[in-house]
Scaffold this motif. Structure first.
Motif, PDB file in Angstrom:
ATOM      1  N   PRO A  19       0.813  -1.233   0.000  1.00 48.09           N
ATOM      2  CA  PRO A  19       0.000   0.000   0.000  1.00 48.09           C
ATOM      3  C   PRO A  19       0.833   1.264   0.000  1.00 48.09           C
ATOM      4  N   LEU A  20       2.153   1.146   0.163  1.00 47.69           N
ATOM      5  CA  LEU A  20       3.010   2.343   0.124  1.00 47.69           C
ATOM      6  C   LEU A  20       3.888   2.369  -1.129  1.00 47.69           C
ATOM      7  N   ALA A  21       3.520   1.553  -2.115  1.00 47.80           N
ATOM      8  CA  ALA A  21       4.286   1.539  -3.363  1.00 47.80           C
ATOM      9  C   ALA A  21       3.552   2.398  -4.389  1.00 47.80           C
ATOM     10  N   TRP A  22       4.096   3.572  -4.651  1.00 53.08           N
ATOM     11  CA  TRP A  22       3.374   4.519  -5.495  1.00 53.08           C
ATOM     12  C   TRP A  22       3.460   4.153  -6.978  1.00 53.08           C
ATOM     13  N   VAL A  23       2.346   4.311  -7.662  1.00 51.75           N
ATOM     14  CA  VAL A  23       2.301   4.103  -9.111  1.00 51.75           C
ATOM     15  C   VAL A  23       2.046   5.449  -9.797  1.00 51.75           C
ATOM     16  N   ASP A  24       0.993   6.143  -9.344  1.00 49.09           N
ATOM     17  CA  ASP A  24       0.778   7.520  -9.814  1.00 49.09           C
ATOM     18  C   ASP A  24       1.177   8.435  -8.666  1.00 49.09           C
ATOM     19  N   PHE A  25       2.307   9.101  -8.831  1.00 53.39           N
ATOM     20  CA  PHE A  25       2.868   9.865  -7.711  1.00 53.39           C
ATOM     21  C   PHE A  25       2.032  11.098  -7.410  1.00 53.39           C
ATOM     22  N   GLN A  26       1.681  11.841  -8.446  1.00 55.18           N
ATOM     23  CA  GLN A  26       0.989  13.108  -8.191  1.00 55.18           C
ATOM     24  C   GLN A  26      -0.397  12.882  -7.601  1.00 55.18           C
TER      25      GLN A  26
END
Lengths: 94, 414, 973
Positions: free
Chosen positions: C493-500
C-alpha cells in the motif's frame, strides 16, 4: 478534417458546413403523403455508424454544395461527387 | 452481500488492510431468459434496472453492456445537473430527476457527490435579456426555484466573472442546480441494482433482436441468445445503430459533444456559469479542474474525440467571461456522442416493436436526467403505460408535430 | 549529502549566472538550466508535497513526465500554476513557489493526512460523507484538492496563431528526429522539425554515446548545421506538438518568450501552429517507468535516465552515494555515466537473474557491487532517502529471503521504457503490446511514422536506418516485468504508481477487489493516470499491476484513450485572437461616426452596433425614445437600416423559385411593386419575414431581417443547388453593398421634394408598397415606399460609399421640418403600436403562420411551398394554439417582456397561458402597449388576464394587436 472540395481542392473543415444526410428525397407532392411519410422525410435518418452519404457546403469558399461519402467513425472521406452525380455504392464496412 | 459503506466501514477496512471489500457489482453470466432486459450500461440503463427491481418488484433482470458500465456519455459529460427548462413538460420531468439526485447518495449508499452549487445563465444583450426573463418566469410558473439578478449584482455574485466582448445584463440562477461525480452515479446504481439481484453483464454486445409478429422475444448477443418479452434500450449516442438491428429508424442524428478540463487549481469558482453569447459553460470540479463545455460539433460523428476548431472556440468563449483563466493550462479534451433530435427533447416510451422500449434522444443533457429517465422507463416497462411525467416524450410527436422545442424556446444549449 | 554541479553539461553556459528565487530563498544557476536542474545543483531535493497525503516529494524525472515538482511560477498577472520545474527554463529574477504545501514545503500541516492514509485509500470518498450530506464535507475536500492558484488578473499577454503546410512534420529533436529531418530534407521535401524543449539532441545530448562513430554531441551539431543550410527545412525549438487530429493536422505550441526575463518580453508569449502535414514523423522518444516498492516516493529517488540527463545536459550530479535498481540495461548505462562523473555507486540491483555479461564485466571493473535477481523492498528516509532495503526475487517475482541494507543518498530506478505513443494514438493509431519491452508500440498507420524510442527502437544504429526509410525490426533485450514489489500476492500500500495523484499499488488491488477491473474503471475509480503528467509515468505500470493481480495479459486489459493535449497547454494560446472584439467582430453601420457625433447610444443588436436612441443632454433613454417616436408620428425622422438583409434573386425562373420559398405568391407581383412576405422552414415554423420587391420581370430583391440574412442566402442556394438544380436562378447577398436610410413621418415627402431627384415622390406617382430607381441629390438610389413604423416612409438604399452625402443632404433638407434621427428602440415602439410581427421576438421554434394572423394567407395559396405540408399536421390544425395578440395594462409602466400571461379562470396552480413578447410605452396613445403569444388568443380578445413577472402580479386585458391607425390611413397619403 481535410475536405476535398470538387471545385477548390482540399481545404480545412473550418471552411465547410455539413448539411446532413445526403440523397433525402422530398416528396414530389407533399399534399399527397400522410403524416408518417412526411415525418420520415423531415426527421427520420439512417444516421449510420461508419460510411454514410452526406452533403456539404463550401461555405467560406466557392459556395457550392456537393455530396460526400464519409465515415462517421474515423471521419475519413471515401468519395466526393457532385449534387447531380449518381450515388456510389458504399463499401462493406457499414 | 454488499458491505454497507460508511466512515465505520472505512475504519474497519483500514485496520485490516482493505482485504474485506466486496465487488461493487458481480460479473454476471447471462442466463437463458429474463423477465426484463435492459440494453446499455450507462446511467439511464443502470437506473432503469435499479428502479425495476426496487419499485416494481422485478428480480429476474439483466443489464447488458457492450463494454464497461458507465463508459458512454455517463462517463464523458461535464456533470451538470439542472432543470432550468422552458416548457412545463420539460421542467417537471427534469425537476423530478433533480429531486431524485438530491437524495441519491443516501438512497444508493454511494456518495455521488452531488454538489448543489447553483447554475447561472447569463443575458448578454437586450434580446437575450427578454428571452431569459421569459425563461425565468416559465420556470417559476412551472414550480422551479430560480432567482433573477440584474446588472452588476451578477458580477458581484459570481467572483471572477469579468466579461469583455459580451456584457452581462442579467443572470438567472437556479440554486438547486449543481454537479455530481459522473462515474459514481453509474457505479452507485450498479451496486444497488446488483444487490437487488440484477445481473449486470459487461462485455456483452447486442448483435440483433428476436422479433416475431411485431413483438420482441429476445436479444442475440455476443454471449448467446437471451429471451425476454420486455426489453428497454438506453444506448444514447448509438440509438440509431441499435434501432437498425431492430429494423426501424429514429429521428436522431449522432453528433460529438466536446468537453475540456484544465489542470487542477485551488477553489476559484463556486458555481456553474453559462454564456449564451458564446455557448460556453464552466464549473470547477471538486478536484480543482475547470470543466468546460461548448456547442456541438457540426457534423455527424461516432468518434469520441476532440477537434482543434472547437477547442479554439471554447477557449475564446471562456476567457471572454474569465480573462484570468487565459494562463491556466488545458489538461484534456475529449468528446461524447449524443443523440440529437429536432426539438432537444428526449424520446421515452414505445418503439415500433411491441415490448421494446426506448430511452434515447437526450441531446447534450442526458446526465442530468438519469434518475428520471431510468424511473420513467422502468415504469413503462413494468406497467406497459407511460409515466405521467413522460407522456409528451413519445415518438408520436414527430408525426403530429407536437414538438416540445426547448432548443428554440429557451435558447439554452442542450 | 545531495547532488551538485560537476563538469560537463551541453546545455548550460557557465559564463552567464542567473539569479532566481524559489520558495522564498535566492539561488543562482546558469543560462540553459531548468528550474529543476538549477535547484538540484544547489542541493535542493524537496520540491513539493503530494496531492492527497502531502508526502514530501522530490524530482522524479527530467522532462514533462515530472509528476512531483509542480510549481507556481511568478506572481500577480504573470503567474502560472502547475508548471513542471523540469520544463521551466531559468531566466533572471525568476520567481517560483511550490504548490500544495502550507505553510511551507518543509513543514506542511496537511502532512497529517499521511497518518490517516490507511483509512483514506483510493476512492474512499464514494463510501462516506453521505450523512447528513456531501455539502457539509465538500468545502474541506475542495480546499485540499487542486495544485496551484489560478491567476486573479486578466492575462497581460497576447497569443498568436498561424497555419503552415509541409510534406513532412518531424516531431522530436533527438537523434531520431534529426536523422529523419535530414533524410527528408535531403530529398527536397518541405520539412518542419520541432522539439518541445530548448535544446536539440534529446536524451543523448552530451552523453558518451557514439552516433555514426562520432560522439553524440558532435553528430548533433553537424546535423543541425546541415539542416540549417537546407532551405526546405524549418527548425523550431520550444515548440511542443500538443495534439494530432484528423487528416495530418497537428497543433504545436511554441513558447516564444517564456524563457526570457519578464522585463525583456515583447510580443506574443506563445504561438499556436496549425500544421497540415503530408506525413507526420513521430520521434517523440520514450518515458522511463519507475519501480513500485514501499516508499518509492521519497525525495532522492529518481528515474535513472533522468539522472543521466541532468548530468549530460546540465552538469548536475543528482547525488553522491547511489543505488541503482533496474530491470533492463539502461539503468546500468546511467550508473556508469554517473560513476565517471564522480558519484559512488553503492550497488546495482537488477531484477534479471542474468544481465548481459558485458554489463557485469563493466561493473566489476569499476568495483560496483551487483545484485542480480533482486529488487528494492523498501526505501528508508524522511525528507530524503537514506538507505534502501533490497531482497531477492523468487520465480513469481515476489520478494523473498533476508533483505540487505544499502545506505545511499540517492536511489535511481528504471522499470523499463514506454514509447511515447500519445500523438500516434490521438490520431486514431492502434497499439500492440511488445513482450520484450512490456509496453505498447504503435501499429503501422498511413501517413504516420514512428521512429526511435517512440517506435520501441532503442538502438541508435537501427533508428538511423529507419530514419532513412528502411523498415527495421528492432530487437530489444527483454526486461523483467516487476510491476509491484512485495513479499505476498498483495501489492504494497506504500508503493506509489501515480505519484501526483497519490495512487499506490495497494489502491489498484482495492479497485480490482471491488470489480473495477476494466482499465477505464481502474483509472476513474483510483484516478490513476489522471494527474497533470497525464499518466506518462503511471499508465503502463498501472496496467501491469492490474495484469499481475488478475493474471490476465496486459494486451487483454488494454490502454485508456490518449487525449490531447500531450502536455497541459495555456488556454490563451488556443483562444489566440479570440479576445475582446477579436472573439466576434463588431459590425458597424455605414454612418457609425455620424450616429456617434449625433449623440447616439450604441448597442449591439443581432451582431450590428446600432443606435438605441439619441438622448439629448438631461434626457433619459425612455424620454429620448418617446421624443423620437413623436417626431416621426408628427414630423419626420431618419434611421439607418443598412443591416436589413438584401438578396438579389435573378433569372428566368426567379418568380417560380420564390413561389416555392414564400408562403405568399410572388409571381403575381408586378415589376416596381413590393410585397410583405413570410418564409417558413420545412417544419412549418416561421423563419423570416420581409419585403420582396420585383425590380424587373426576372429580377427580385428579397428583404430579410438583419439577423437572418446570411442564413437565408445560404438556404436559398441550398434549395437551388440541392433540390431544384433545374431552375435558372442566381442569388447574391448584397446587404453590405447598399447602405439604407429610412425617412419616416408625415413630412417625409416634403424633405425628399426639397432635393434634386429623378424620382417623382408624388402620392399618385409613387404609392405605398412600390419601388423606384433613380437619383437623389446626385446619388444613385433604390427607393422603396414601405413602412415598419406605420407612417409614410421611404427606404432609400444607396451604394455603401455614397451614404455620407445622402445623410448630409437629407439632414439639411429636413432641418426646416425638424428632421430627427431616431434609434432602433423608437422604431420598435412604433411597430409594437402597429402590432407588426418581429421575427425572433414574437416567434419561436413553434410559431406557425396561423398563429400570428396569417391563416388566410396560408389557406389562400394552392401550390406547394417550403413548410406548407407541416402546417397541415394534427398539431398545426388543433384548436387552442398560442396566438399573437395585444395586451393592455393599466398605469404608466409597460409590462415586462418575458412576463407570463395567466388566465383569470386558469385552474392549474402552475403553468401559464403565454407570455409577453414585446412591450413599450407608447407616447402616441399615451399608454403602455404590448404584444403577447397567448393560448387561443384570437378568441380571447377582451378577456381580463393576470400578468406574472418574477413573483409580482398585475392586471391586464387581451386586446387587438394594432393599437394605432388600424385602417392604415396614415400610409395612404
Amino acid at each position: 478534417m481535410l475536405i476535398d472540395c470538387p471545385w477548390c481542392g482540399p481545404r480545412s473543415e473550418r471552411e465547410f458546413r455539413c448539411g446532413g444526410e445526403g440523397h433525402i428525397v422530398r416528396p414530389e407532392t407533399p399534399d399527397a403523403v400522410d403524416d408518417t411519410v412526411w415525418a420520415d422525410y423531415l426527421f427520420y435518418r439512417d444516421n449510420p455508424k461508419g460510411l454514410g452519404y452526406e452533403r456539404w457546403l463550401h461555405r467560406f469558399g466557392c459556395g457550392r454544395w456537393f455530396n460526400v461519402v464519409r465515415s462517421t467513425t474515423d471521419h475519413r472521406l471515401a468519395a466526393v461527387y457532385g449534387m447531380s452525380d449518381p450515388r456510389p455504392e458504399l463499401g462493406g464496412d457499414r | 452481500m454488499t458491505t454497507r459503506y460508511s466512515a465505520l466501514s472505512l475504519l474497519r477496512e483500514g485496520l485490516s488492510g482493505h482485504q474485506g471489500w466486496k465487488p461493487a457489482w458481480r460479473n454476471g453470466e447471462p442466463k437463458k431468459a429474463y423477465d426484463a432486459i435492459i440494453i446499455g450500461g450507462g446511467g439511464h440503463g443502470l437506473a432503469t434496472a435499479y428502479y425495476l427491481a426496487k419499485l416494481h418488484g422485478m428480480r429476474n433482470i439483466a443489464l447488458l453492456e457492450r463494454a464497461w458500465i458507465g463508459g458512454g456519455n455517463t462517463g464523458r459529460n461535464t456533470t451538470v445537473i439542472r432543470s432550468n427548462y422552458f416548457f412545463p413538460e420539460s421542467t417537471q420531468f427534469y425537476d423530478f430527476a433533480l429531486s431524485l439526485y438530491e437524495g441519491l447518495s443516501r438512497e444508493l449508499n454511494y456518495n455521488i457527490m452531488f454538489s448543489r452549487r447553483g447554475m447561472w445563465s447569463l443575458a448578454q444583450d437586450r434580446h437575450g435579456l427578454e428571452m431569459l426573463r421569459r425563461s425565468a418566469n416559465a420556470m417559476l410558473r412551472n414550480g422551479a426555484d430560480v432567482e433573477w439578478v440584474e446588472g452588476d449584482e451578477v458580477l458581484r455574485r459570481i467572483p471572477g466573472l469579468r466579461p469583455r466582448r459580451f456584457p452581462v445584463l442579467a443572470g438567472l440562477l437556479q440554486p438547486r442546480a449543481g454537479t455530481a461525480r459522473h462515474d459514481a452515479v453509474a457505479w452507485g446504481y450498479a451496486r444497488a441494482a446488483d444487490s437487488l439481484g440484477v445481473d449486470i453483464v459487461q462485455n456483452c454486445e447486442v448483435l440483433g433482436f428476436d422479433i416475431r409478429g411485431g413483438k420482441i422475444r429476445g436479444v442475440k448477443t455476443s454471449r448467446g441468445d437471451i429471451a425476454s418479452e420486455r426489453v428497454g434500450m438506453a444506448v444514447a449516442g448509438h440509438s440509431s445503430a441499435m434501432a437498425k438491428l431492430a429494423g426501424f429508424r429514429l429521428p436522431i442524428v449522432s453528433y460529438a459533444l466536446q468537453a475540456f478540463v484544465s489542470e487542477p487549481m485551488k477553489p476559484v469558482l463556486d458555481t456553474i456559469v453559462l454564456s449564451p453569447a458564446t455557448g460556453v459553460y464552466v464549473s470547477q470540479s471538486d478536484k480543482g479542474e475547470l470543466v468546460l463545455g461548448g456547442a456541438l460539433d457540426l457534423f455527424p460523428s461516432y468518434a469520441q474525440r476532440g477537434s482543434l476548431p472547437t477547442l479554439e472556440q471554447v477557449a475564446g468563449g471562456l476567457i471572454d467571461m474569465f480573462p484570468q483563466f487565459s494562463r491556466v493550462r488545458l489538461l484534456r479534451q475529449w468528446a461524447g456522442i449524443v443523440d440529437v433530435v429536432h426539438d432537444s427533447t428526449p424520446i421515452l416510451g414505445e418503439s415500433p416493436v411491441e415490448g421494446l422500449y426506448l430511452n434515447c434522444g437526450w441531446g447534450t443533457g442526458g446526465f442530468k436526467a438519469i434518475p428520471g429517465g431510468g424511473y420513467c422507463l422502468a415504469h413503462e416497462m413494468a406497467t406497459g403505460s407511460p409515466h405521467s411525467l413522460a407522456t409528451a416524450f413519445g415518438l408520436g410527436r414527430f408525426r403530429t408535430g407536437a414538438l416540445i422545442d426547448e432548443a428554440a424556446a429557451s435558447g439554452i444549449a442542450h | 549529502m545531495s547532488g551538485g554541479r560537476v563538469a560537463g553539461g551541453v546545455a548550460i553556459d557557465r559564463s552567464r549566472t542567473i539569479r532566481f528565487r524559489w520558495a522564498g530563498r535566492d539561488y543562482t544557476g546558469f543560462a540553459g538550466d531548468t528550474l529543476a536542474s538549477a535547484l538540484l545543483a544547489n542541493g535542493v531535493s524537496l520540491f513539493g508535497r503530494s496531492f492527497k497525503y502531502h508526502r514530501p516529494r522530490g524530482l522524479l524525472a527530467a522532462g514533462l513526465d515530472e509528476p512531483n515538482a509542480i510549481v507556481q511560477l511568478e506572481r500577480g498577472a504573470a503567474t502560472i500554476p502547475n508548471l513542471k520545474a523540469s520544463y521551466v527554463e531559468l531566466y533572471d529574477e525568476l520567481y517560483a513557489q511550490p504548490v500544495n504545501a502550507w505553510p511551507s514545503v518543509n513543514f506542511d500541516l496537511m502532512a497529517v493526512n499521511a497518518l490517516f492514509k490507511r483509512f483514506i485509500p483510493a476512492a474512499f470518498y464514494y463510501k462516506t460523507f453521505m450523512w447528513p450530506n456531501w455539502l457539509l464535507f465538500e468545502p474541506l475536500i475542495r480546499k485540499a484538492a487542486g495544485l496551484g492558484q489560478s491567476p486573479k488578473n486578466a492575462d497581460p499577454d497576447i497569443y498568436a496563431q498561424l497555419s503552415a503546410h509541409c510534406d513532412a512534420l518531424v516531431i522530436g529533436g533527438g537523434i531520431a528526429g534529426l536523422a529523419a529531418a535530414l533524410a527528408a530534407g535531403r530529398t527536397g521535401r518541405r520539412v518542419m522539425l520541432v522539439t518541445g524543449g530548448a535544446h536539440w539532441g534529446g536524451r543523448f545530448a552530451g552523453s558518451e554515446e557514439l552516433v555514426e562513430s562520432k560522439p553524440a554531441q558532435a553528430w548533433i551539431a553537424s546535423a543541425l548545421r546541415e539542416l540549417a543550410d537546407l532551405p526546405n527545412v524549418a527548425l523550431h525549438n520550444r515548440t511542443l506538438a500538443t495534439g494530432h487530429y484528423d487528416d495530418g493536422l497537428v497543433a504545436l505550441c511554441e513558447r516564444v518568450t517564456d524563457h526570457m526575463p519578464l522585463a525583456d518580453r515583447t510580443g506574443a508569449r506563445q504561438r499556436l501552429w496549425r500544421v497540415r502535414a503530408g506525413e507526420v514523423i513521430l520521434a517523440t522518444g520514450a518515458f522511463e517507468r519507475p519501480l513500485a516498492f514501499a516508499n518509492n516516493d521519497l525525495p532522492g529517488i529518481m528515474l535513472a535516465g533522468a539522472a543521466a540527463v541532468y548530468l549530460h545536459r546540465y552538469g548536475v550530479l543528482v547525488g553522491r552515494q547511489l543505488v541503482i535498481a533496474t530491470n533492463n540495461d539502461s539503468g546500468w548505462h546511467a550508473a556508469v555515466s554517473l560513476a565517471k562523473a564522480g558519484a559512488r555507486i553503492v550497488a546495482i540491483v537488477d531484477a534479471r537473474t542474468a544481465p548481459p555479461p558485458t554489463l557485469l564485466a563493466t561493473a566489476d571493473a569499476m568495483g560496483i557491487a551487483v545484485r542480480c535477481g533482486a529488487a528494492p523492498e523498501r526505501a528508508v528516509g524522511g525528507k530524503r532517502v537514506r538507505a534502501v532495503k533490497v531482497a531477492a526475487l523468487d520465480a513469481q517475482g515476489r520478494l523473498s529471503g533476508k533483505s540487505e541494507h544499502f545506505a545511499c543518498d540517492t536511489l535511481l530506478m528504471s522499470g523499463g521504457w514506454n514509447p511515447a505513443v500519445h500523438l500516434h494514438s490521438q490520431a486514431g493509431g492502434g497499439l500492440r503490446l511488445d513482450s520484450a519491452l512490456q509496453s505498447f508500440l504503435p501499429n503501422p498507420r498511413d501517413g504516420i511514422l514512428s521512429l526511435g524510442g517512440a517506435a520501441g527502437d532503442f538502438s541508435i544504429d537501427s533508428t538511423l536506418v529507419a530514419a532513412r526509410g528502411r523498415v527495421t525490426d528492432p530487437v530489444n533485450a527483454p526486461v523483467r516485468p516487476i510491476w509491484s514489489l512485495s513479499r505476498t500476492a498483495e501489492p504494497d500500500p506504500l508503493a506509489w504508481v501515480d505519484f501526483q495523484n497519490d495512487v499506490t499499488a495497494g489502491d489498484i488491488a482495492i479497485a480490482a477487489r471491488e470489480n473495477f477491473r476494466s482499465v477505464e474503471h481502474l483509472k476513474r475509480y483510483t484516478t490513476l493516470g489522471m494527474a497533470t503528467d497525464q499518466g506518462k509515468i503511471s499508465n503502463v505500470s498501472g496496467i501491469g499491476v492490474l495484469s499481475q493481480l488478475l493474471s490476465r495479459p496486459m494486451e487483454a486489459i488494454g490502454t485508456t484513450r490518449f487525449r490531447p493535449p500531450y502536455d497541459p497547454t495555456a488556454i490563451g494560446v488556443f483562444a489566440g485572437h479570440r479576445v475582446g472584439d477579436g472573439l466576434v467582430p463588431r459590425r458597424r453601420l455605414a454612418l457609425d461616426h455620424r450616429h456617434v457625433a449625433a449623440g447616439a447610444r450604441i448597442e449591439e443588436y443581432g451582431g450590428w452596433m446600432r443606435p438605441v436612441a439619441y438622448p439629448r443632454a438631461g434626457e433619459t433613454e425612455a424620454q429620448a425614445i418617446a421624443r423620437e417616436v413623436r417626431a416621426v408620428r408628427t414630423g419626420v425622422g431618419l434611421v439607418e437600416s443598412s443591416p436589413l438583409g438584401k438578396i438579389e434573386v435573378k433569372g428566368p425562373d426567379a418568380a417560380a423559385f420564390l413561389d416555392r420559398i414564400y408562403v405568399n405568391t410572388i409571381s403575381t407581383l408586378k415589376p416596381g411593386r413590393c410585397r410583405y412576405a413570410l418564409m417558413l422552414n420545412e417544419n412549418g415554423t416561421i423563419f423570416d419575414d420581409g419585403i420582396v420587391t420585383r425590380l424587373a420581370e426576372d429580377h427580385f430583391l428579397v428583404g430579410t431581417t438583419s439577423g437572418h440574412v446570411a442564413a437565408i442566402a445560404e438556404i436559398l442556394e441550398e434549395w437551388l443547388q440541392c433540390e431544384w438544380p433545374g431552375l435558372r436562378v442566381l442569388t447574391q447577398d448584397v446587404t453590405t453593398c447598399w447602405a439604407v436610410l429610412n425617412l419616416a413621418g408625415p413630412k417625409a415627402r416634403d424633405v425628399l421634394d426639397a432635393l434634386d431627384s429623378s424620382i417623382d415622390f408624388g402620392a399618385a406617382a409613387f404609392p405605398h408598397m412600390q419601388h423606384r430607381e433613380g437619383e437623389i441629390a446626385g446619388i444613385r438610389a433604390r427607393v422603396a415606399r414601405i413602412s415598419f413604423s406605420g407612417e409614410l416612409s421611404y427606404e432609400i438604399a444607396v451604394p455603401w460609399r455614397d451614404v455620407d452625402p445622402l445623410w448630409t443632404a437629407l439632414t439639411a433638407a429636413g432641418e426646416p421640418h425638424g428632421l430627427t434621427p431616431f434609434g432602433i428602440e423608437a422604431l420598435m415602439t412604433m411597430r409594437i403600436e402597429k402590432g407588426f410581427l418581429h421575427v425572433g421576438s414574437e416567434t419561436d421554434g413553434a410559431t406557425q403562420p396561423q398563429d400570428v394572423g396569417f391563416a388566410a394567407l396560408l389557406a389562400k395559396k394552392k401550390s406547394d411551398f417550403i413548410g406548407r405540408r407541416s402546417t397541415q399536421r394534427p398539431d398545426s390544425l388543433r384548436d387552442g394554439r398560442r396566438q399573437l395578440v395585444g395586451i393592455a395594462v393599466d398605469g404608466t409602466q409597460p409590462a415586462e417582456v418575458g412576463a407570463h400571461i395567466v388566465g383569470v379562470g386558469r385552474k392549474a396552480a402552475i403553468g401559464s397561458d403565454g407570455w409577453i413578447t414585446s412591450s413599450a410605452w407608447s407616447p402616441t396613445i399615451d399608454a403602455p402597449v404590448a404584444l403577447a403569444m397567448v393560448n387561443d388568443g384570437a378568441a380571447r380578445i377582451g378577456e381580463a388576464v393576470r400578468i406574472w413577472d418574477l413573483g409580482r402580479w398585475r392586471e391586464g386585458r387581451i386586446v387587438e394587436r394594432c393599437r394605432y391607425d388600424p385602417e392604415g390611413a396614415r400610409l395612404d397619403v
